[in-house]
Enzyme design. Structure first.
Site, PDB file in Angstrom:
ATOM      1  N   TYR A 146      11.599  21.033  15.667  1.00 38.61           N
ATOM      2  CA  TYR A 146      11.384  21.219  14.229  1.00 38.61           C
ATOM      3  C   TYR A 146      12.214  22.410  13.780  1.00 38.61           C
ATOM      4  CZ  TYR A 146       8.721  22.367   9.923  1.00 38.61           C
ATOM      5  OH  TYR A 146       8.348  22.673   8.638  1.00 38.61           O
TER       6      TYR A 146
ATOM      7  N   LYS B 202      13.083  17.165  13.543  1.00 40.05           N
ATOM      8  CA  LYS B 202      12.939  17.212  12.091  1.00 40.05           C
ATOM      9  C   LYS B 202      13.765  18.394  11.618  1.00 40.05           C
ATOM     10  CE  LYS B 202       9.730  18.646   8.465  1.00 40.05           C
ATOM     11  NZ  LYS B 202       8.429  19.290   8.183  1.00 40.05           N
TER      12      LYS B 202
END
Length: 300
Positions: free
Chosen positions: A138, A167
């Site tokens: 992330y 992400k």
């Protein structure tokens, strides 16, 4: 490793709280049903808009179990991990695996400014601690103060077979596109982390997006993905353009109040964020309400 389930629109699910800032279990279960019925393709527990940073480990375990129980296998559930200490991240990752999460999503450590080697050791240690459980990186430079380099991501991909995606919340479309380009042909899924860039991420070959607005408007956000995949590019872009002013109005609020503000404007009654964050009011709340009305998402 099968990663076909890592796709589509995944909300960082909001955590409804009671007056004592404990999870409201009934409302948590209702929120899980709401987003699933709205068409989402997965749920991220303890993303940034889930207020991951305020909960103790035992609270996280209980909330994750509630989400998994209510989801009941209808969509994959990912566990977000955003702690600084590597050993604590490993504990939470192993807890998530034992509870039955479909995967974990790990944010780079906040407050510190680690070297690339320190980051490599951090992420690889967490990945290795959970064996074959899929792990997503992330990348959120806006909240941590620094980003993940292309070289770091490629090193981790080569070293850890269960690091299968990321992400990217940088908001930099070039960066997202480069992560997609560099990992082409590999077992690696790139998800966008900005609600305003869902269409752009998909157009570059991304697998989907983690979108906080899908907590409140799941049908609209999911329609961007579904229309794009069906070949209706014009319809997908139009849905993105409807969403964008609504999402941008959220930037006026104190993070992460806006998602719950909008949910409450829609009558969802999800409570407020943990202090010191306060619910929006005055011109900030009016700006969000106005954009929701213009988008046809809220009656005047």
């Amino acid at each position: 490793m099968d990663t076909s389930f890592i796709r589509g629109i995944i909300p960082p699910i909001i955590t409804p709280l009671d007056k004592d800032e404990n999870v409201d279990e009934a409302k948590m279960r209702k929120q899980v049903d709401f987003v699933i019925n709205g068409g989402v393709h997965g749920i991220l527990a303890f993303g940034s808009n889930s207020e991951f940073y305020v909960f103790e480990e035992e609270e996280k375990k209980r909330i994750l179990e509630i989400i998994l129980s209510q989801a009941a296998g209808r969509v994959p559930v990912y566990m977000g991990i955003g702690n600084i200490k590597t050993r604590k991240c490993i504990r939470i990752a192993q807890m998530a695996k034992a509870a039955g999460a479909s995967g974990i999503s790990v944010l780079q450590p906040m407050f510190l400014a680690p070297t690339e080697e320190e980051l490599f050791q951090h992420f690889s240690s967490i990945a290795n601690s959970v064996g074959d459980l899929p792990m997503l990186l992330y990348n959120n430079p806006g909240r941590t103060g620094y980003g993940m380099s292309y070289n770091l991501v490629m090193r981790l991909l080569d070293a850890c077979p269960n690091i299968v995606g990321m992400k990217d919340s940088s908001g930099d479309m070039t960066r997202v596109a480069e992560f997609i380009r560099l990992t082409r042909g590999r077992n690696f899924k790139v998800l966008g982390g900005k609600d305003t860039l869902v269409y752009g991420t998909l157009a570059h070959g991304g697998a989907g997006a983690v979108c906080t607005t899908a907590n409140v408007f799941p049908e609209l956000v999911c329609s961007i993905y579904e229309k794009f995949k069906a070949g209706d590019l014009k319809g997908a872009l139009e849905a993105q353009f409807i969403l964008n002013p609504v999402r941008l109005s959220m930037d006026l609020a104190s993070f992460p109040a806006a998602t719950k503000d909008m949910a409450n404007l829609m009558g969802m009654d999800v409570g407020v964020s943990c202090r010191p964050v306060l619910p929006s009011s005055g011109k900030v709340l009016e700006a969000m309400r106005d954009e929701m009305i213009k988008a046809g998402l809220l009656k005047a």
